[in-house]
Design an enzyme around this catalytic site. Sequence first.
Site, PDB file in Angstrom:
ATOM      1  N   GLU A 141       1.183  -5.848  -5.269  1.00  0.00           N
ATOM      2  CA  GLU A 141       0.587  -7.009  -4.618  1.00  0.00           C
ATOM      3  C   GLU A 141       1.080  -8.322  -5.234  1.00  0.00           C
ATOM      4  O   GLU A 141       1.001  -8.522  -6.452  1.00  0.00           O
ATOM      5  CB  GLU A 141      -0.941  -6.922  -4.725  1.00  0.00           C
ATOM      6  CG  GLU A 141      -1.698  -8.126  -4.215  1.00  0.00           C
ATOM      7  CD  GLU A 141      -1.523  -8.356  -2.722  1.00  0.00           C
ATOM      8  OE1 GLU A 141      -1.208  -9.499  -2.346  1.00  0.00           O
ATOM      9  OE2 GLU A 141      -1.711  -7.399  -1.952  1.00  0.00           O
TER      10      GLU A 141
ATOM     11  N   SER B   9       0.685  -9.230   3.244  1.00  0.00           N
ATOM     12  CA  SER B   9       0.679  -7.777   3.005  1.00  0.00           C
ATOM     13  C   SER B   9       0.728  -6.992   4.305  1.00  0.00           C
ATOM     14  O   SER B   9       1.371  -5.945   4.391  1.00  0.00           O
ATOM     15  CB  SER B   9      -0.584  -7.385   2.222  1.00  0.00           C
ATOM     16  OG  SER B   9      -0.672  -8.079   1.015  1.00  0.00           O
TER      17      SER B   9
ATOM     18  N   HIS C 256       4.942  -9.403  -1.025  1.00  0.00           N
ATOM     19  CA  HIS C 256       5.323 -10.786  -0.712  1.00  0.00           C
ATOM     20  C   HIS C 256       5.234 -11.566  -2.010  1.00  0.00           C
ATOM     21  O   HIS C 256       4.763 -11.059  -3.028  1.00  0.00           O
ATOM     22  CB  HIS C 256       4.407 -11.403   0.358  1.00  0.00           C
ATOM     23  CG  HIS C 256       2.950 -11.348   0.023  1.00  0.00           C
ATOM     24  ND1 HIS C 256       2.365 -12.162  -0.925  1.00  0.00           N
ATOM     25  CD2 HIS C 256       1.951 -10.544   0.494  1.00  0.00           C
ATOM     26  CE1 HIS C 256       1.074 -11.885  -1.021  1.00  0.00           C
ATOM     27  NE2 HIS C 256       0.795 -10.907  -0.173  1.00  0.00           N
TER      28      HIS C 256
END
Length: 552
Positions: free
Chosen positions: A218, A253, A424
Amino acid sequence: MLKGISLNSIVKASFLGLGTDIITLIVINCLPFLCTILFPYTRLSEKLDYLIFALCNLPFILISLIDVEYFRFTGQPLSISVLNIKTDIRQQTISLVTYYWYISLILLLISVVFIIFIPRQASFTRYFLHKITLILLLIFGSQSISDLSVSSGIKENNIYKYMLSNATLSLIRSSRTTEVKKISLLTDAEVAKYIRRDSSRHHFFHQKKQNVFIIICESLSSECLFKGKTPFLDSLSQQGLSMKSFYANGRESIDAIPAILASVPKLSDNHFIQYVSHKTYPKTIGSFLKASGYKTMFFHGARDGSMGFKTFTRKAGYDEYFGMDTYPDKSKHFDGAWGIFDEYFLSYACQTVSKVHAPFHSVLFTLSSHNPYKLPSHFPLKKGEKNEMHTSMRYADYSLKKFFREAEKTDWYQNTLFIITGDHTHLQTAEGKEAYQVPLIIFHPDKYESAQIKRKGNSLKIAQHIDILPSVLDFLNIEEKKALPFGESLFSVNEGMAFSYHSGVYHLFSPSEDVSFTLNRSEAKNQTFASIKLKAMLQYYHNTFMQSYHNH
């Protein structure tokens, strides 16, 4: 946030932005305006009108306050697409209100101001001025619409475009149809020619069947590595093949999963994951490997239903989904916001995988480095460390190190290809390449397999998320029939490229040039090789790929 924007642009955006604000005020004050016209002037009607005015405006003031933080997090204005994560919002309401306490405080103070200024006695002058103000808004708003149509064609960076709009107007605009319309930039023959990617095989030799473990971290940006925050990932990248110019295809995401697992890039305002209910669906790493006899699993420590991942992965060929609802000690290891702390959930994933028979393919999506950065009490801030995000990255690295130390003791470790990337960047208000650059580490603990990967791979090649699927199939020597044409194997002998879309602007990053344009600007007429390549991909995406979903 205003880096790269001239003072002239800031002034211009602020002036034109007033037009959008006036339009918005007209829209949300239609009801109060009608009340001032329809009801005769009395003390009761004045108070009623004021009450309606407050009720109509306070919700949109709240939306505007939320939009400021939403833009900082996603790099784009609040839109109707936020409904894609409505389950997450509902489940985390208390956590979000607590973390963004100042938004509630500001709204409370504004509400108090509204209450203080409730008319105590009738005032014809005040009532008359209220009517005149609303009429003037209507007049100037109609002029602002024409100004806005001119300003919409201005090509500036994302912050500039954000200044031109506001949260309420963005919500209204995004609530319109989301159909991906056909475009005509090239002939069909040109599209067929330029969408071709290198599909040659590179003939890897394996003594045993290989497992594939994809780890999606993440908010992991390339800029996080080799700066003291991620010592374990730094070490792993030096042992494996680490791509120096690797890019995410999206900035959320919810767009990373289709790109990584199905080679579907983000090339429109729609999130591809929303089409999960359609009968037709692209082939994914999960479905390719499942057809080859692999056990397929997806791990995400959040609640079931988070971001639609569970529904997507079932459709994408994954046998089992493991999340917070299946975790045995969730009451003990719940972070109070998103789900299970990374170090515990990664250990759970390792133990679960160890119970299945090889070969297997697993995807593991971490979450502790997601805002609001909830971390275990035993992992405190370092002295002088002020940024919560940096601390969460250090924790993610720590959790991955524990996971690999545990995996090293298993039977499957030596026969497993590990692919590690970020979904990302955390640089959501950045522009250009920086906003998309994430790490990609391809690591194999077996020396022979690792040597093959390093010999056939090129760490300097430009690559992207949608290249992961063809790369996995290439490594496993699986024929990629029915795979989408957007990505190509990382082992292909060329310089590569990457493309993306954000807030109406399409980008292509290549060794020769970087191309950016919108569909309604003259830049779309550019005829360099890179621009033609991007146009071919766009036209195929809009006219062929996405039309199959709108027609079902």
